[in-house]
Design a protein around this motif. Sequence first.
Motif, short mmCIF file in Angstrom:
data_model
loop_
_atom_site.label_atom_id
_atom_site.label_comp_id
_atom_site.label_asym_id
_atom_site.label_seq_id
_atom_site.Cartn_x
_atom_site.Cartn_y
_atom_site.Cartn_z
N GLY A 89 32.95 48.32 42.28
CA GLY A 89 33.66 48.69 41.05
C GLY A 89 34.35 50.03 41.19
N THR A 133 30.08 50.43 30.06
CA THR A 133 30.56 49.12 30.54
C THR A 133 30.45 48.99 32.06
N ARG A 134 29.88 50.01 32.68
CA ARG A 134 29.72 49.94 34.13
C ARG A 134 28.47 49.12 34.46
N LEU A 164 42.90 48.83 31.81
CA LEU A 164 41.63 48.34 31.27
C LEU A 164 40.53 48.22 32.34
N PRO A 165 40.81 47.63 33.51
CA PRO A 165 39.75 47.56 34.52
C PRO A 165 39.24 48.93 34.92
N LEU A 220 36.97 50.12 32.19
CA LEU A 220 35.70 49.37 32.16
C LEU A 220 34.73 49.88 33.22
N VAL A 221 35.28 50.23 34.37
CA VAL A 221 34.40 50.70 35.45
C VAL A 221 33.99 52.16 35.24
N ILE A 278 31.80 44.96 35.05
CA ILE A 278 32.60 45.05 36.29
C ILE A 278 33.18 43.69 36.65
N ALA A 304 38.21 50.76 40.90
CA ALA A 304 38.75 51.78 39.98
C ALA A 304 39.67 52.74 40.72
N ALA A 348 36.17 43.15 34.53
CA ALA A 348 37.27 43.96 35.07
C ALA A 348 37.90 43.26 36.29
N THR A 381 42.87 51.12 41.01
CA THR A 381 43.68 51.09 39.78
C THR A 381 44.53 52.34 39.70
#
Lengths: 208, 459
Positions: B286, B351-352, B341-342, B345-346, B357, B290, B360, B293
């Motif tokens: 994750g 939300t991790r 968003l992903p 989330l991470v 994950i 991230a 995401a 991203t």
Amino acid sequence: MRRAVAAAATLLVLALSAPSVVAAADPSRLALTAPATARFGETIGVGARLTDGQGAPISGARIVVVTPMRFLNGAGDAVLLDGRTDKDGSVAGEIAIRSTEPLALRARFGGDTQYDAAEAAARISVEGEAVALYEQHAGARVPMLNQAPGADGVSLAAGAGDGVLGRMRELWPALSGWPIAAALITVWSIFAFAVSLLFRIRSAGALP
Amino acid sequence: MDALTVPAAWRERLERRGLAPLAGTSRRYALWIAFLCAVIAVGVFAYVRQVQEGLIVTGMRDRISWGVYIASFVFFIGISHAGTLLSAILRATKARWQLSVTRMAEFITVVALMVGALFPLIDLGRPDRILNVLLYGRWQSPLLWDVFAISTYLTGSTLYLYLPLIPDFALCRDRLGPSAPRWRRALFTVLALGWRGTPAQRRLLDRAITVMMIVIIPVAVSVHTVVSWIFAMSLRVPFNTTIFGPYFVAGAIFSGIAAIIVLMAVLRKLLHLEEWITRTQFVSLGYLMAAFTLIMGYANLNEYVTHGYKMEEGFVFHFDQLMTGPFMWPFWTYVVAGIALPGLLVLNPRTRTIPGITVAAVLVLVTMWIERYLIVVAGLRVPVMPYEPASYVPSWVEVAILAAAFALFALLISVFAKVFPVISVWEVAEHRGPEPGAPAAVEEPLPARRKILLGEAPS
């Protein structure tokens, strides 16, 4: 006074309504010169000369040389040459022969206020076999890397024309991708080495 | 690499769990395979129709001549980077947390390449002319480079998948009982290459894996760079960018990580691998996702800000169609749901989690396909001559073939998970060991038939 006005009006009406006098245009003659035969891929010279009825050159006249073409469902004339005659009445240009089909040429002078329109035609027979005429060269050309030795002014030491280098040069179109081939050979050789290790693993596991 | 000493019970549990799927087939699995085969059959029917009628049955025309086929080609080649990143790069950095998921990652690579390589063939109006690529191919063409790069990568990835499988093949050979199908025992015997785990064999295997690990990384990078050059070396305004090579590679790794996370989540649940695939793998991957991203966001910002600032002729049209025009929704969906968003989330501790994950990763996968579609279709929509921009809508034939390709991908993964251990048992046992705090897998009593297959006496 009234008479004078009437006379002037009459003269004006007559002047405006009088048929214009158009002098008959002189005849013109157009000659198209092109070789009767040409080789496929060759660039040939084509010329046209425009003269009047007495054979005197007509300068500054626009001459268009076309050839009929077809593409899919359409047909039309492709312009090969478009120019104005010089003081000798001539216009000239070069045409690359891109087809093995006979080439029909038609030169045309559209006429003007002084000279009649004129046309001339010629037909060129094409010899030779249809092969790829050009090769697209993408990207940078690095001598000795992806460009043949000796090409484009890159000269090698004496003997480039014969011997091993000469032979390489003959083979060059096929070798032009050798940087890619070299990378592939390197990677695949490493793969082969890894596969050879598999055989050794098998041997190393054999029971005595 | 020195082997760890691990508790015998833990190793036994690992081996039993790793080999359990090989020992029996559930009804649910059979239904899943039947469903996938049905989807593939519809796709085959659609393809036969395309071959019979020609590409006219697709939505592609002269102005937009690449559609979902080429977008999916880029997508699948992209997720094939999963194996390279996890397996090779992390192996090279001597990371250990990834050892329980390398097998899945390597298999994603091979399967994604096999499925992805089908798309250019499907995209050919005359598939019988494929040999012309080799017979009359030109060294100067990026298309030919692509053929070489993908075939080289597929060969290397298959070899790289096979090497760490050898000790596990030997394990299967030794642990499958005499009642296991003969073909399966014969297969594992052949594939195990007489592996007995001697020091000489281990040394040779380690060397082979190291060699392949080193060579596969540049090959993988070259593959997606060459894929990007198919676009970047053509004279199209939206493709006139030098960032495409690294952008495609980053996007490939990005979607590849997402693919591993999704597959990890599915197999972990279905095969009860909770003890070996833990939150550690999800969080580590994750974080990697991230990070990508941010890279993808930066690359997009760089691309659109520079082009958008200059607004050269031709790019105005492309900029408008993405930002506010017909591709506005897919584009902004990609930016928001695929990048922003992903990452959030991470990075958010709440939300991790494994579900967070995984969500995401699903978002990344879906939106990365959309991004590939935008590159291909929106890019080709920009007129290169003064004509009206064309429109493109995939036909049912294309949709059916696309669905069949995804079904084929799932089918190959499903079959693999059934035939070969999805966890690299020997590597996890010898180089990673039990994870502190990981819940011990609940020992489910195996059915008698499974016990026999695994070489145990039925109780």
